[in-house]
Design an enzyme around this catalytic site. Structure first.
Site, PDB file in Angstrom:
ATOM      1  N   ALA A  36      13.607  17.464 -10.041  1.00 34.96           N
ATOM      2  CA  ALA A  36      13.121  17.390  -8.664  1.00 34.96           C
ATOM      3  C   ALA A  36      14.097  16.582  -7.818  1.00 34.96           C
ATOM      4  O   ALA A  36      14.466  16.981  -6.714  1.00 34.96           O
ATOM      5  CB  ALA A  36      11.732  16.747  -8.624  1.00 34.96           C
ATOM      6  N   SER A  62      10.867  21.484 -19.036  1.00 43.42           N
ATOM      7  CA  SER A  62       9.920  20.512 -18.502  1.00 43.42           C
ATOM      8  C   SER A  62       9.525  20.792 -17.048  1.00 43.42           C
ATOM      9  O   SER A  62       8.828  20.012 -16.427  1.00 43.42           O
ATOM     10  CB  SER A  62      10.476  19.095 -18.623  1.00 43.42           C
ATOM     11  OG  SER A  62      11.644  18.988 -17.853  1.00 43.42           O
ATOM     12  N   LEU A  93       9.874  21.453 -12.869  1.00 43.12           N
ATOM     13  CA  LEU A  93      10.546  20.695 -11.798  1.00 43.12           C
ATOM     14  C   LEU A  93      10.079  19.246 -11.812  1.00 43.12           C
ATOM     15  O   LEU A  93       9.430  18.782 -10.889  1.00 43.12           O
ATOM     16  CB  LEU A  93      10.235  21.313 -10.439  1.00 43.12           C
ATOM     17  CG  LEU A  93      11.111  22.470  -9.978  1.00 43.12           C
ATOM     18  CD1 LEU A  93      10.826  22.793  -8.524  1.00 43.12           C
ATOM     19  CD2 LEU A  93      12.581  22.142 -10.146  1.00 43.12           C
ATOM     20  N   HIS A  94      10.410  18.532 -12.904  1.00 40.13           N
ATOM     21  CA  HIS A  94       9.935  17.157 -13.031  1.00 40.13           C
ATOM     22  C   HIS A  94      10.901  16.167 -12.406  1.00 40.13           C
ATOM     23  O   HIS A  94      11.755  16.559 -11.634  1.00 40.13           O
ATOM     24  CB  HIS A  94       9.689  16.833 -14.494  1.00 40.13           C
ATOM     25  CG  HIS A  94       8.479  17.521 -15.006  1.00 40.13           C
ATOM     26  ND1 HIS A  94       7.947  17.269 -16.226  1.00 40.13           N
ATOM     27  CD2 HIS A  94       7.696  18.460 -14.444  1.00 40.13           C
ATOM     28  CE1 HIS A  94       6.891  18.027 -16.393  1.00 40.13           C
ATOM     29  NE2 HIS A  94       6.726  18.769 -15.330  1.00 40.13           N
ATOM     30  N   ALA A  95      10.766  14.923 -12.803  1.00 39.65           N
ATOM     31  CA  ALA A  95      11.495  13.845 -12.133  1.00 39.65           C
ATOM     32  C   ALA A  95      12.953  14.171 -11.844  1.00 39.65           C
ATOM     33  O   ALA A  95      13.351  14.292 -10.693  1.00 39.65           O
ATOM     34  CB  ALA A  95      11.413  12.579 -12.959  1.00 39.65           C
TER      35      ALA A  95
END
Lengths: 578, 95
Positions: B19, B12, B14-16
């Site tokens: 990150a 997915s 560098l998502h929520a």
């Protein structure tokens, strides 16, 4: 002509039924300052930003506390992101730079700097990040409003049922201050947080009511049914009757509870126990009366923190103190001096490796004397106190600190800097060393207040915010109870009163055990007051003493927890018997 | 100053959570930590910086560390990338 009844379904977010006139809440857009700031004003603008940031941080912390395990992963993630955004070093650099170099006022600096990131996220092809824009906007608007100190809600009448498109947690806190009866909204960015707050404030709340604003007008009669998750606009006669009956039944169930809460706290044999409330935010002050707390046993002052002579900070704190004093009336008010950590000082750049064992509480007060002095001056030069005033010092670990603070106070008194003289000086017992040496500290102070959250955390070396060690943070650990007993015995020997102001006191079973140890004053989150008062009245002090001595002599956490449970079982039996 | 190239290999990007995990880990160290990608250079201790970078699966990043604990910081961060930010696990870290 009678308008047509309209029923709109939604989500039951907080229970309860309210009937009354609707108020359509439509927040006006944000107006930003346009005047450039002069060089002398820049420091003040920076202060405004920092104090707004602190308030939003406390709000987020508060939501996390209120929610405990009620938050799902998504909601928790949104809270985390909010916290991380507020901590973002680049964002803060950008905001301060706008103030310092571009001479923007704090509200504009915040708005524009956030906008920069919002624009970038808008451009990003990534849907997850685009969805975060709503969080960014929410935090931005909360910051801007906190800076402007705009009360958006001036026009909201008490007792109205508020309907809106969207509701943020900070708006709910402000709504609650206006004594609104219920809320309904079409949607919400941070909706799960809004409902946590609505629940804790006891406000019926229906969420996700489709096209609500198209169908309701200001002043329409409506029903908000937070039990079934329904909003009824212009209810027909029969519907109204049905709901009035439902309301009556609910009110009666609630009545015995409230009646008990109205009476002063005492045990079955009439031993008087003073039940007070903890208060951190101005919005919580109204709950004192609502839950019949007998004054404030812990007034946290950090949300309205000021360093030195920042005019705005001083003003905020004074307003907060005045409102708290008014709410207490002739009951007691116990103010805790700033319990801040090193993170509160922007110039204190060095990150602490272990802030809980670092520069905080009395350590900062003694290192930054002017801060201590200015807060004492502020508290003790007011004339709005009607009841007894107490002031206590956080994070005491030894006698020397107590003497040093007292010395400072004596110097100020001698210099005529402190007008008010009839007040009591006390300390928080929240570090094991203070509990162990309580007998030597007691002769120097007028009272003890035991902070069980930190005492538990420091005794068991377990950070309760850390899920990996959460199972170790057990307030029924006998070691914690022995330290409480030790402090209490020392206080009795010196004939000074002891109160407990940690979360422990809001658990009715634990509260009874504290009374069994000899504690005669408890301070807790206001909504916990009725349940604690009710349980106390079912037991005599002698009975509670027996339970408490079993807890302090328990060999293990499990054993102590079992004793608390047996007390609760007995309570259930006695309640059924009636 | 030390640098290292990595590729985003968790599905997915560098998502929520990744990150957040990255920023949090970066904040454990004193060293400055920047990420270069497609000519951009962002402060990796800034959640908004990492979010606006929007690094997707397959993106190539250059990590740059500078400070007293740069070696340790680099090892820890590279390990996060190698472990795909524990994407399969659900455990939420404490903040």
């Amino acid at each position: 002509m009678q308008k047509k009844e309209i029923i709109i379904g939604g989500l039951n977010s907080a229970p309860g039924i309210a009937i009354g006139k609707s108020f359509v809440y439509n927040p006006v857009g944000i107006m930003l300052s346009t005047k450039p700031v002069s060089d002398d004003e820049k420091l003040g603008e920076r202060d405004k930003y920092f104090s707004a940031k602190r308030i939003i941080q406390i709000e987020i912390k508060k939501i996390a506390q209120l929610s405990d395990d009620r938050l799902d992963d998504d909601a928790r993630r949104i809270l985390d992101i909010g916290r991380e955004i507020l901590d973002d070093p680049e964002l803060e650099k950008g905001i301060l730079n706008r103030i310092d170099s571009d001479a923007e006022q704090a509200d504009r600096a915040v708005y524009e700097e956030f906008q920069k990131y919002i624009d970038r996220l808008n451009l990003s092809g990534n849907s997850f990040f685009r969805e975060r824009i709503i969080d960014l906007r929410d935090i931005r608007d909360r910051l801007v409003r906190a800076i402007q100190q705009k009360s958006l809600l001036m026009e909201i009448k008490d007792d109205s049922l508020v309907v809106s498109k969207d509701i943020s947690p900070s708006e709910i806190i402000q709504f609650a201050r206006r004594n609104i009866k219920a809320m309904a909204s079409e949607q919400g960015g941070l909706t799960s947080h809004a409902s946590i707050i609505a629940n804790s404030m006891g406000i019926p709340f229906v969420l996700g009511a489709k096209d609500l604003l198209d169908r309701v007008e200001c002043g329409d009669q409506i029903i908000v049914d937070g039990n079934a998750g329904r909003v009824i606009i212009n209810p027909a006669e029969e519907t109204l009757e049905d709901y009035k009956t439902l309301q009556r039944i609910e009110a009666e169930t609630d009545k015995s509870m409230r009646e008990i809460a109205r009476n002063p706290g005492q045990t079955k044999d009439g031993q008087r126990i003073v039940i007070q409330a903890n208060v951190e935010l101005e919005a919580e002050i109204d709950r004192i009366q609502k839950y019949h707390a007998e004054g404030i046993g812990l007034l946290r002052t950090e949300a309205y923190f000021f360093d030195g002579d920042s005019d705005k900070g001083v003003h905020d704190q004074e307003v907060f103190l005045r409102r708290a004093a008014e709410a207490c009336g002739t009951n007691g008010l116990t103010v805790r001096l700033f319990d801040v950590g090193g993170d509160k000082f922007p110039d204190y750049a060095k990150q602490e490796k272990n802030p809980f064992l670092g520069w905080r509480g009395v350590r900062i007060l003694l290192d930054k004397r002017e801060m201590l002095r200015s807060q004492l001056r502020l508290i003790l030069n007011q004339n709005f106190y009607k009841g007894p005033l107490q002031i206590m010092v956080p994070m005491i670990t030894n006698v020397e600190e107590v003497l040093e603070v007292k010395d400072e106070i004596e110097k100020m008194t001698a210099a005529g800097e402190l007008k008010k003289t009839d007040w009591e000086f006390g300390i928080m017992i929240e570090v094991p060393s203070a509990a162990i040496l309580a007998e030597h500290i007691a002769p120097h102070v007028d009272f003890f207040s035991i902070g069980t959250n930190d005492l538990t955390q420091y005794t068991l070396a377990a950070d309760r915010g850390n899920p990996l060690v959460q199972s170790l943070y057990r307030y029924m650990h006998p070691a914690v109870w022995r330290l409480i007993r030790l402090s209490n015995l020392a206080a009795q020997r010196s004939r000074i009163p002891v109160s407990v102001c940690g979360e422990l006191a809001s658990d009715p079973g634990a509260a009874c055990l504290l009374v069994g140890l000899g504690v005669r004053k408890l301070s807790m989150a206001a909504p916990a007051v009725p349940a604690v008062k009710k349980m106390l009245r079912k037991f005599t002090s002698a009975e509670l003493e027996k339970y408490a001595s079993q807890v302090t002599s328990a060999k293990s956490v499990t054993e102590a927890a079992v004793i608390r449970h047996s007390l609760l079982d007995e309570y259930e039996l006695r309640t059924e018997d009636q | 100053m030390i640098k290292k190239k990595v590729t985003v290999t968790n599905p997915s990007g560098l998502h929520a959570r990744p990150a957040s995990a990255l920023v949090r880990k970066a904040s454990d160290f004193k060293s400055e930590f920047h990420i270069h990608m497609y000519g951009y250079r962002i402060n990796a201790k800034s959640i908004l910086g990492v979010m606006t970078l929007a690094a997707e699966f397959g993106a190539e990043l250059e990590l740059e560390f500078d400070g007293p604990d740069e070696k340790e910081a680099m090892d820890a961060i590279v390990k996060l990338f190698e472990d795909n930010f524990h994407e399969s696990e659900n455990g939420q870290q404490n903040s």
